[in-house]
Design a protein around this motif. Structure first.
Motif, PDB file in Angstrom:
ATOM      1  N   ALA A 221       0.833  -1.207   0.000  1.00 40.10           N
ATOM      2  CA  ALA A 221       0.000   0.000   0.000  1.00 40.10           C
ATOM      3  C   ALA A 221       0.867   1.256   0.000  1.00 40.10           C
ATOM      4  O   ALA A 221       0.537   2.260  -0.646  1.00 40.10           O
ATOM      5  N   THR A 222       1.980   1.208   0.718  1.00 38.78           N
ATOM      6  CA  THR A 222       2.853   2.389   0.741  1.00 38.78           C
ATOM      7  C   THR A 222       3.475   2.618  -0.634  1.00 38.78           C
ATOM      8  O   THR A 222       3.554   3.745  -1.122  1.00 38.78           O
ATOM      9  N   TRP A 223       3.909   1.521  -1.284  1.00 40.32           N
ATOM     10  CA  TRP A 223       4.450   1.691  -2.639  1.00 40.32           C
ATOM     11  C   TRP A 223       3.373   2.279  -3.567  1.00 40.32           C
ATOM     12  O   TRP A 223       3.656   3.153  -4.388  1.00 40.32           O
ATOM     13  N   ALA A 224       2.155   1.811  -3.435  1.00 37.88           N
ATOM     14  CA  ALA A 224       1.079   2.329  -4.294  1.00 37.88           C
ATOM     15  C   ALA A 224       0.901   3.833  -4.074  1.00 37.88           C
ATOM     16  O   ALA A 224       0.754   4.611  -5.027  1.00 37.88           O
ATOM     17  N   ARG A 225       0.948   4.247  -2.819  1.00 34.44           N
ATOM     18  CA  ARG A 225       0.820   5.685  -2.533  1.00 34.44           C
ATOM     19  C   ARG A 225       1.998   6.461  -3.136  1.00 34.44           C
ATOM     20  O   ARG A 225       1.817   7.511  -3.771  1.00 34.44           O
ATOM     21  N   VAL A 226       3.197   5.900  -2.964  1.00 36.05           N
ATOM     22  CA  VAL A 226       4.394   6.567  -3.504  1.00 36.05           C
ATOM     23  C   VAL A 226       4.284   6.722  -5.028  1.00 36.05           C
ATOM     24  O   VAL A 226       4.641   7.753  -5.589  1.00 36.05           O
ATOM     25  N   PHE A 227       3.760   5.687  -5.692  1.00 36.43           N
ATOM     26  CA  PHE A 227       3.640   5.769  -7.160  1.00 36.43           C
ATOM     27  C   PHE A 227       2.675   6.893  -7.566  1.00 36.43           C
ATOM     28  O   PHE A 227       2.932   7.629  -8.507  1.00 36.43           O
ATOM     29  N   HIS A 228       1.581   7.018  -6.851  1.00 30.56           N
ATOM     30  CA  HIS A 228       0.635   8.097  -7.178  1.00 30.56           C
ATOM     31  C   HIS A 228       1.262   9.469  -6.916  1.00 30.56           C
ATOM     32  O   HIS A 228       1.074  10.409  -7.700  1.00 30.56           O
ATOM     33  N   GLU A 229       2.003   9.568  -5.820  1.00 35.25           N
ATOM     34  CA  GLU A 229       2.672  10.841  -5.525  1.00 35.25           C
ATOM     35  C   GLU A 229       3.739  11.147  -6.574  1.00 35.25           C
ATOM     36  O   GLU A 229       3.942  12.300  -6.957  1.00 35.25           O
ATOM     37  N   ALA A 230       4.405  10.098  -7.042  1.00 36.38           N
ATOM     38  CA  ALA A 230       5.434  10.293  -8.082  1.00 36.38           C
ATOM     39  C   ALA A 230       4.789  10.795  -9.371  1.00 36.38           C
ATOM     40  O   ALA A 230       5.276  11.741 -10.001  1.00 36.38           O
ATOM     41  N   ALA A 231       3.681  10.170  -9.762  1.00 37.97           N
ATOM     42  CA  ALA A 231       2.997  10.589 -10.990  1.00 37.97           C
ATOM     43  C   ALA A 231       2.534  12.038 -10.873  1.00 37.97           C
ATOM     44  O   ALA A 231       2.650  12.823 -11.827  1.00 37.97           O
ATOM     45  N   ALA A 232       2.065  12.414  -9.688  1.00 41.59           N
ATOM     46  CA  ALA A 232       1.601  13.799  -9.496  1.00 41.59           C
ATOM     47  C   ALA A 232       2.762  14.791  -9.621  1.00 41.59           C
ATOM     48  O   ALA A 232       2.573  15.945 -10.002  1.00 41.59           O
ATOM     49  N   LEU A 233       3.965  14.312  -9.309  1.00 35.41           N
ATOM     50  CA  LEU A 233       5.156  15.173  -9.413  1.00 35.41           C
ATOM     51  C   LEU A 233       5.647  15.294 -10.853  1.00 35.41           C
ATOM     52  O   LEU A 233       6.520  16.108 -11.153  1.00 35.41           O
ATOM     53  N   GLY A 234       5.142  14.427 -11.721  1.00 32.46           N
ATOM     54  CA  GLY A 234       5.589  14.466 -13.119  1.00 32.46           C
ATOM     55  C   GLY A 234       6.425  13.282 -13.539  1.00 32.46           C
ATOM     56  O   GLY A 234       6.895  13.204 -14.678  1.00 32.46           O
ATOM     57  N   VAL A 235       6.651  12.339 -12.617  1.00 35.95           N
ATOM     58  CA  VAL A 235       7.430  11.147 -12.964  1.00 35.95           C
ATOM     59  C   VAL A 235       6.664  10.326 -14.012  1.00 35.95           C
ATOM     60  O   VAL A 235       5.446  10.163 -13.921  1.00 35.95           O
ATOM     61  N   LEU A 236       7.410   9.839 -15.017  1.00 34.04           N
ATOM     62  CA  LEU A 236       6.788   9.058 -16.086  1.00 34.04           C
ATOM     63  C   LEU A 236       7.086   7.574 -15.980  1.00 34.04           C
ATOM     64  O   LEU A 236       6.295   6.739 -16.405  1.00 34.04           O
ATOM     65  N   GLN A 237       8.275   7.251 -15.425  1.00 29.06           N
ATOM     66  CA  GLN A 237       8.706   5.850 -15.420  1.00 29.06           C
ATOM     67  C   GLN A 237       9.083   5.420 -14.017  1.00 29.06           C
ATOM     68  O   GLN A 237       9.706   6.193 -13.289  1.00 29.06           O
ATOM     69  N   VAL A 238       8.755   4.171 -13.687  1.00 26.64           N
ATOM     70  CA  VAL A 238       9.255   3.606 -12.437  1.00 26.64           C
ATOM     71  C   VAL A 238      10.098   2.380 -12.779  1.00 26.64           C
ATOM     72  O   VAL A 238       9.697   1.530 -13.567  1.00 26.64           O
ATOM     73  N   HIS A 239      11.290   2.356 -12.217  1.00 21.23           N
ATOM     74  CA  HIS A 239      12.188   1.223 -12.401  1.00 21.23           C
ATOM     75  C   HIS A 239      12.097   0.368 -11.142  1.00 21.23           C
ATOM     76  O   HIS A 239      12.468   0.825 -10.054  1.00 21.23           O
ATOM     77  N   LEU A 240      11.595  -0.836 -11.291  1.00 14.59           N
ATOM     78  CA  LEU A 240      11.410  -1.732 -10.149  1.00 14.59           C
ATOM     79  C   LEU A 240      12.685  -2.545  -9.999  1.00 14.59           C
ATOM     80  O   LEU A 240      13.008  -3.384 -10.835  1.00 14.59           O
ATOM     81  N   SER A 241      13.397  -2.267  -8.918  1.00 15.37           N
ATOM     82  CA  SER A 241      14.756  -2.755  -8.811  1.00 15.37           C
ATOM     83  C   SER A 241      14.986  -3.404  -7.460  1.00 15.37           C
ATOM     84  O   SER A 241      14.075  -3.555  -6.653  1.00 15.37           O
TER      85      SER A 241
END
Ligand code: SF4
Ligand code: FES
Length: 360
Positions: free
Chosen positions: A45-65
């Motif tokens: 759930a925390t990762w899901a929240r972080v992804f939404h916050e990232a998208a709101a910041l303008g992030v386009l890609q997430v690298h799952l590492s």
């Protein structure tokens, strides 16, 4: 002294280090010496929240590492969360431990791209470098499945003294595997890799030969595969703009939720990192002390401060500057204008055929 830049750029990419757990033991691992424990890892759930916050910041890609992201049982849910946040997801995997069924489930969850690392072009050498018997065969099998599912594939190769003479064979292997891109990266000497620097350091002749081979392959394979490659730090005249400039392009979230401007930032003492458990990603990007510490150019010393390249390479790598000079504000000693550049030239000549110290 902290500085802010007048217009804060939007970050482009988020590196989500889902776990430090990994089946391989690569001697050039750039993860920190002290790994995050499984019990400290962020939940889905925390990762899901972080992804939404990232998208709101303008992030386009997430690298799952990682580590190996497939060590997380909830990886499918994490991929689904990236899709729900409209992020393009790239799985960076060793391929070890990823079954065909798992890959299909990840694809169904919305995975967009897969990046598989290979250690060399022959099983003997590749498995020796990875510290894992059968590693290359598993990578080849998973790569075939990635292509069969129609997912774009990038092959990542980290080169050093033991495999740099096989660059052409490794690119041929990437082509045979059906990759659309091959990334040829040189070992970065921080984290675990620093322990093995003398065992990994290529010779100047090897590097020069490899640079020529890459140029020839770019012509030969034009239109068939994209070849990304840079001259390794210790043999370059100018440093690279590490992470596109501190706090300008990328955000790195560790398995336990600490947010770093770059993968290795924790080596610099005294930086205050904020955690996504306590702050939103937007607040961290804009206001966390660690991100603001080396933003812009106001923190620079000479020769960077009055250099015409300061807005191009941003003084090079802060982590490397600290590790080699003890001063994170110093010009990256890779730069031939640095007063410490002779040190890099000396270190580039230190080689020892000692056995690898494998990542444990
Ligand atoms: Fe880059 Fe600084 Fe070297 Fe100029 S002096 S080229 S800004 S690292
Ligand atoms: Fe940290 Fe280059 S790795 S700034």
């Amino acid at each position: 002294m902290t500085t802010t830049i007048p217009t804060l750029p939007a970050p482009l990419g988020l590196l989500a280090e889902l776990t430090h757990r990994c089946p391989l033991g690569c001697p050039y691992c750039s993860n920190p010496l002290e790994l995050d424990k499984r019990s400290d890892e962020l939940d889905t759930a925390t990762w899901a929240r972080v992804f939404h916050e990232a998208a709101a910041l303008g992030v386009l890609q997430v690298h799952l590492s990682g580590g190996e992201p497939a060590a997380r049982r909830d990886l499918e849910d994490i991929v689904q969360a990236a899709r729900d946040a409209s992020l393009y997801s790239n799985l960076i995997t060793s391929a070890v431990g990823v079954t065909n069924e798992r890959l299909l489930a990840l694809s169904d969850a919305g995975l967009d791209h897969v990046q598989i690392s290979i250690q060399d072009s022959t099983p003997e050498s590749a498995d020796h470098i990875a510290g894992y018997k059968g590693a290359l065969a598993r990578k080849q099998a998973l790569a075939a499945e990635v292509v069969r599912l129609g997912l774009p594939l990038t092959v990542n190769v980290v080169v050093h003294r033991a495999n740099i003479d096989h660059i052409e064979a490794m690119v041929d292997l990437a082509l045979a595997l059906g990759a659309g891109r091959v990334e040829i990266a040189h070992v970065q000497y921080y984290g675990w890799a620093l322990k093995n620097r003398a065992a990994l350091m290529p010779t100047r002749e090897q590097v020069e030969r490899a640079v020529g081979q890459v140029e020839a392959m770019r012509t030969r394979h034009h239109g068939r595969i994209v070849i990304d490659a840079v001259v390794p730090d210790y043999f370059a005249r100018f440093p690279k703009p590490c992470v596109g400039g501190w706090g300008r392009r990328s955000i790195n979230v560790t398995p336990a939720g600490k947010v770093l401007p770059c993968h290795a930032a924790e080596v610099i003492p005294g930086l205050e990192f904020w955690n996504v458990r306590a702050h939103s990603l937007g607040d961290i990007w804009r206001s966390s002390p660690a991100f603001n510490e080396f933003r812009g150019t106001g923190w620079m010393q000479e020769p960077c401060r009055s250099c015409v390249r300061k807005d191009k390479d941003f003084g090079g790598c802060r982590c490397q500057a600290f590790l080699l000079t003890g001063d994170a504000r110093a010009t990256d000693p890779v730069c031939h204008l640095s007063p410490h550049h002779a040190l890099v030239e000396q270190l580039a000549d230190v080689r020892a055929d000692a056995p690898y110290s494998y990542r444990s």
